[in-house]
Design a protein around this motif. Structure first.
Motif, PDB file in Angstrom:
ATOM      1  N   HIS A 281       0.616  -1.473   0.080  1.00 46.95           N
ATOM      2  CA  HIS A 281       0.162  -0.298   0.057  1.00 46.95           C
ATOM      3  C   HIS A 281       0.279   0.995  -0.257  1.00 46.95           C
ATOM      4  O   HIS A 281       0.246   1.741  -0.482  1.00 46.95           O
ATOM      5  N   PHE A 282       1.834   1.285   0.569  1.00 43.38           N
ATOM      6  CA  PHE A 282       2.560   2.211   0.637  1.00 43.38           C
ATOM      7  C   PHE A 282       3.817   2.079   0.090  1.00 43.38           C
ATOM      8  O   PHE A 282       4.983   3.012   0.170  1.00 43.38           O
ATOM      9  N   ASN A 283       4.012   0.855  -0.726  1.00 47.57           N
ATOM     10  CA  ASN A 283       5.771   0.730  -1.109  1.00 47.57           C
ATOM     11  C   ASN A 283       6.815   1.032  -0.374  1.00 47.57           C
ATOM     12  O   ASN A 283       8.023   1.293  -0.662  1.00 47.57           O
ATOM     13  N   THR A 284       6.568   0.734   0.971  1.00 48.75           N
ATOM     14  CA  THR A 284       7.916   0.495   1.386  1.00 48.75           C
ATOM     15  C   THR A 284       7.466   0.284   3.010  1.00 48.75           C
ATOM     16  O   THR A 284       6.133  -0.442   3.558  1.00 48.75           O
ATOM     17  N   LEU A 285       8.341  -0.223   3.704  1.00 46.92           N
ATOM     18  CA  LEU A 285       8.103  -1.432   4.645  1.00 46.92           C
ATOM     19  C   LEU A 285       7.509  -1.039   6.075  1.00 46.92           C
ATOM     20  O   LEU A 285       7.617   0.255   6.264  1.00 46.92           O
ATOM     21  N   PRO A 286       6.751  -1.374   6.606  1.00 46.42           N
ATOM     22  CA  PRO A 286       5.821  -0.541   7.574  1.00 46.42           C
ATOM     23  C   PRO A 286       6.796  -0.891   8.654  1.00 46.42           C
ATOM     24  O   PRO A 286       6.225   0.682   8.989  1.00 46.42           O
ATOM     25  N   THR A 287       7.699  -0.786   8.830  1.00 46.44           N
ATOM     26  CA  THR A 287       9.011  -0.480   9.873  1.00 46.44           C
ATOM     27  C   THR A 287       9.019   1.066   9.218  1.00 46.44           C
ATOM     28  O   THR A 287       9.747   1.871  10.501  1.00 46.44           O
ATOM     29  N   GLU A 288       9.409   1.966   8.337  1.00 46.69           N
ATOM     30  CA  GLU A 288       9.612   2.552   7.449  1.00 46.69           C
ATOM     31  C   GLU A 288       8.693   3.779   7.999  1.00 46.69           C
ATOM     32  O   GLU A 288       8.644   5.368   7.905  1.00 46.69           O
ATOM     33  N   LEU A 289       7.647   3.204   8.507  1.00 46.95           N
ATOM     34  CA  LEU A 289       6.563   4.563   8.439  1.00 46.95           C
ATOM     35  C   LEU A 289       5.997   5.497  10.090  1.00 46.95           C
ATOM     36  O   LEU A 289       6.580   5.124  10.606  1.00 46.95           O
ATOM     37  N   ASP A 290       5.944   6.403   9.352  1.00 47.99           N
ATOM     38  CA  ASP A 290       5.940   7.289  10.630  1.00 47.99           C
ATOM     39  C   ASP A 290       3.953   6.830  11.511  1.00 47.99           C
ATOM     40  O   ASP A 290       3.080   6.044  10.389  1.00 47.99           O
ATOM     41  N   GLU A 291       4.019   7.525  12.484  1.00 51.19           N
ATOM     42  CA  GLU A 291       2.878   7.153  13.449  1.00 51.19           C
ATOM     43  C   GLU A 291       1.616   7.399  12.079  1.00 51.19           C
ATOM     44  O   GLU A 291       0.194   7.075  12.307  1.00 51.19           O
ATOM     45  N   ASP A 292       1.574   8.989  11.838  1.00 49.49           N
ATOM     46  CA  ASP A 292       0.425   9.524  11.140  1.00 49.49           C
ATOM     47  C   ASP A 292      -0.401   8.352   9.684  1.00 49.49           C
ATOM     48  O   ASP A 292      -1.260   7.817   9.765  1.00 49.49           O
ATOM     49  N   GLN A 293       1.108   8.047   8.943  1.00 50.17           N
ATOM     50  CA  GLN A 293       0.399   6.558   8.509  1.00 50.17           C
ATOM     51  C   GLN A 293       0.054   5.329   8.795  1.00 50.17           C
ATOM     52  O   GLN A 293      -0.918   4.918   8.334  1.00 50.17           O
ATOM     53  N   ILE A 294       0.539   4.898  10.124  1.00 47.38           N
ATOM     54  CA  ILE A 294       0.236   4.501   9.825  1.00 47.38           C
ATOM     55  C   ILE A 294      -1.738   4.411  10.565  1.00 47.38           C
ATOM     56  O   ILE A 294      -2.166   3.447  10.387  1.00 47.38           O
ATOM     57  N   GLU A 295      -1.529   5.523  11.101  1.00 48.62           N
ATOM     58  CA  GLU A 295      -3.019   5.491  11.941  1.00 48.62           C
ATOM     59  C   GLU A 295      -4.094   5.550  10.443  1.00 48.62           C
ATOM     60  O   GLU A 295      -5.004   5.568  11.082  1.00 48.62           O
ATOM     61  N   ASP A 296      -3.887   6.765   9.113  1.00 45.27           N
ATOM     62  CA  ASP A 296      -4.032   6.451   8.464  1.00 45.27           C
ATOM     63  C   ASP A 296      -4.872   5.078   7.853  1.00 45.27           C
ATOM     64  O   ASP A 296      -5.981   5.114   7.668  1.00 45.27           O
ATOM     65  N   TYR A 297      -3.979   3.640   8.061  1.00 42.44           N
ATOM     66  CA  TYR A 297      -4.226   2.427   7.389  1.00 42.44           C
ATOM     67  C   TYR A 297      -5.028   2.326   7.711  1.00 42.44           C
ATOM     68  O   TYR A 297      -5.864   1.110   7.430  1.00 42.44           O
ATOM     69  N   LEU A 298      -4.668   1.814   9.364  1.00 42.66           N
ATOM     70  CA  LEU A 298      -6.305   1.101  10.710  1.00 42.66           C
ATOM     71  C   LEU A 298      -6.863   2.202  10.580  1.00 42.66           C
ATOM     72  O   LEU A 298      -8.040   1.056  10.148  1.00 42.66           O
ATOM     73  N   TYR A 299      -7.044   3.240   9.891  1.00 40.16           N
ATOM     74  CA  TYR A 299      -8.358   3.543   9.747  1.00 40.16           C
ATOM     75  C   TYR A 299      -9.130   3.764   8.602  1.00 40.16           C
ATOM     76  O   TYR A 299     -10.712   2.641   8.705  1.00 40.16           O
ATOM     77  N   LEU A 300      -8.174   3.283   6.891  1.00 35.13           N
ATOM     78  CA  LEU A 300      -8.569   2.511   6.464  1.00 35.13           C
ATOM     79  C   LEU A 300      -9.206   0.955   6.777  1.00 35.13           C
ATOM     80  O   LEU A 300     -10.344   0.610   5.917  1.00 35.13           O
ATOM     81  N   LEU A 301      -8.939   0.471   6.979  1.00 33.67           N
ATOM     82  CA  LEU A 301      -9.056  -0.863   7.419  1.00 33.67           C
ATOM     83  C   LEU A 301     -10.607  -0.787   7.756  1.00 33.67           C
ATOM     84  O   LEU A 301     -11.311  -1.594   7.567  1.00 33.67           O
ATOM     85  N   GLN A 302     -10.969  -0.464   8.924  1.00 35.03           N
ATOM     86  CA  GLN A 302     -11.941  -0.509  10.022  1.00 35.03           C
ATOM     87  C   GLN A 302     -12.983  -0.601   9.024  1.00 35.03           C
ATOM     88  O   GLN A 302     -13.882  -0.415   9.264  1.00 35.03           O
ATOM     89  N   GLN A 303     -13.015   0.917   8.408  1.00 35.64           N
ATOM     90  CA  GLN A 303     -13.963   1.257   6.836  1.00 35.64           C
ATOM     91  C   GLN A 303     -13.703   0.490   6.469  1.00 35.64           C
ATOM     92  O   GLN A 303     -15.499  -0.092   6.155  1.00 35.64           O
ATOM     93  N   GLN A 304     -12.846  -0.631   6.042  1.00 33.36           N
ATOM     94  CA  GLN A 304     -13.638  -1.672   4.774  1.00 33.36           C
ATOM     95  C   GLN A 304     -13.903  -2.533   5.379  1.00 33.36           C
ATOM     96  O   GLN A 304     -14.734  -3.751   5.026  1.00 33.36           O
ATOM     97  N   HIS A 305     -13.712  -3.015   6.781  1.00 30.74           N
ATOM     98  CA  HIS A 305     -14.244  -4.572   7.515  1.00 30.74           C
ATOM     99  C   HIS A 305     -14.942  -4.279   8.782  1.00 30.74           C
ATOM    100  O   HIS A 305     -14.696  -5.263  10.030  1.00 30.74           O
ATOM    101  N   ASN A 306     -15.425  -2.636   8.431  1.00 34.80           N
ATOM    102  CA  ASN A 306     -16.520  -2.914  10.026  1.00 34.80           C
ATOM    103  C   ASN A 306     -16.660  -2.285  11.119  1.00 34.80           C
ATOM    104  O   ASN A 306     -16.754  -1.336  11.582  1.00 34.80           O
ATOM    105  N   THR A 307     -15.649  -3.555  11.756  1.00 32.34           N
ATOM    106  CA  THR A 307     -15.201  -3.017  13.345  1.00 32.34           C
ATOM    107  C   THR A 307     -13.690  -3.766  13.923  1.00 32.34           C
ATOM    108  O   THR A 307     -13.325  -4.567  12.643  1.00 32.34           O
TER     109      THR A 307
END
Length: 279
Positions: free
Chosen positions: A24-50
């Motif tokens: 999704h980000f074209n980089t390792l998860p360990t290279e992501l900053d806090e905002d990117q991870i929170e955005d991705y988790l929010y996206l998952l939450q919206q796609q998978h309901n809960t």
């Protein structure tokens, strides 16, 4: 990752969900900053309901694991706490179990379902049974290196022992009690050999088909038979500590859930309507 003690399926889930995040980000998860991870988790939450959905949970658990693996402080990422759902297990009645056992046309499937119920086995445990694990003289079943890398013994009833003997005589298994029909050229090669055990999907299909043909309307999975085993033992007067050992639970708290669904035979009447009409 292999030396962490986690199961193969857990590691596969971590790897798969972290790989999706990396793509999704074209980089390792360990290279992501806090905002990117929170955005991705929010996206998952919206796609998978809960947040309780498995896709969301495996991503969060995988992130926690890989941060520790890389020696990073996972506290810098505000990963959400995931609460366990408070659901009681589905339990079959004794009449439903009888219908389930009599439905399959194949002896193999009848014995498979009988083992799941009469010994309280997990899907992987019944798939991994070898002939050397079955002692029909002592009527004991040896469960090897199951969840938590622990062995245990469970008793085999006389009805199941007779059925097992009949099945072994008829089918003539050599190593695994239940064999699949996989192609050795494509299925799980291991040093020139291949995993010829009955597949997880095969076990699930056998149970699902039997449930359907038996006309049972409850939501039944392979694990439902294990829940039913524990509940029926409790209703028969077996103490909770013994049931914990038979199930191979590390904590008694896991076993205590069956106290909420068991109905002892000698229980006092709990229906005020029945009392009102003298029933």
């Amino acid at each position: 990752m292999k030396t962490s003690g986690r199961s193969e399926s857990t590691l596969n889930n971590y790897a798969r969900h972290l790989a999706q995040m990396a793509l999704h980000f074209n980089t390792l998860p360990t290279e992501l900053d806090e905002d990117q991870i929170e955005d991705y988790l929010y996206l998952l939450q919206q796609q998978h309901n809960t947040p309780s959905e498995s896709y969301f949970k495996h991503t969060v658990y995988g992130l926690r694991f890989v941060f520790r693996l890389e020696g990073l402080d996972d506290k810098r990422i505000a990963l959400p706490a995931i609460q366990r759902e408070e659901k009681l297990p589905v339990i079959l009645s004794r009449e439903e179990v009888k219908r389930l056992l009599h439905t399959p046309t194949l002896l193999k499937h009848r014995i498979l379902i009988a083992l799941l119920y009469d010994c309280g086995l997990r899907c992987m445990e019944v798939r991994s049974l070898q002939l050397k694990d079955i002692d029909l003289n002592r009527r004991m079943l040896h469960i090897r290196q199951s969840k938590g890398k622990k062995d245990r013994y469970v008793p085999i009833g006389s009805v199941l022992a007779a059925g097992l003997q009949k099945y072994i005589d008829a089918e003539g298994p050599v190593k695994w009690l239940f064999n699949g029909k996989g192609d050795p050229s494509i299925e799980g090669r291991k040093g020139g050999d291949f995993d010829s055990r009955y597949s997880q999907r095969g076990v699930q299909w056998a149970v699902t088909q039997a449930v359907k043909q038996a006309g049972i309307k409850k939501e039944v999975s392979v694990h439902t038979l294990r829940h039913t085993y524990a509940t029926h033992l409790l209703e028969a007067g077996i103490d909770i500590m013994t049931i914990q050992k038979l199930l191979g639970h590390e904590s008694i708290d896991t076993t205590m859930i069956y106290l909420h669904v068991a109905q002892p035979v000698d229980r006092p009447p709990l229906s005020v309507l029945d009392q009102l009409y003298g029933r």
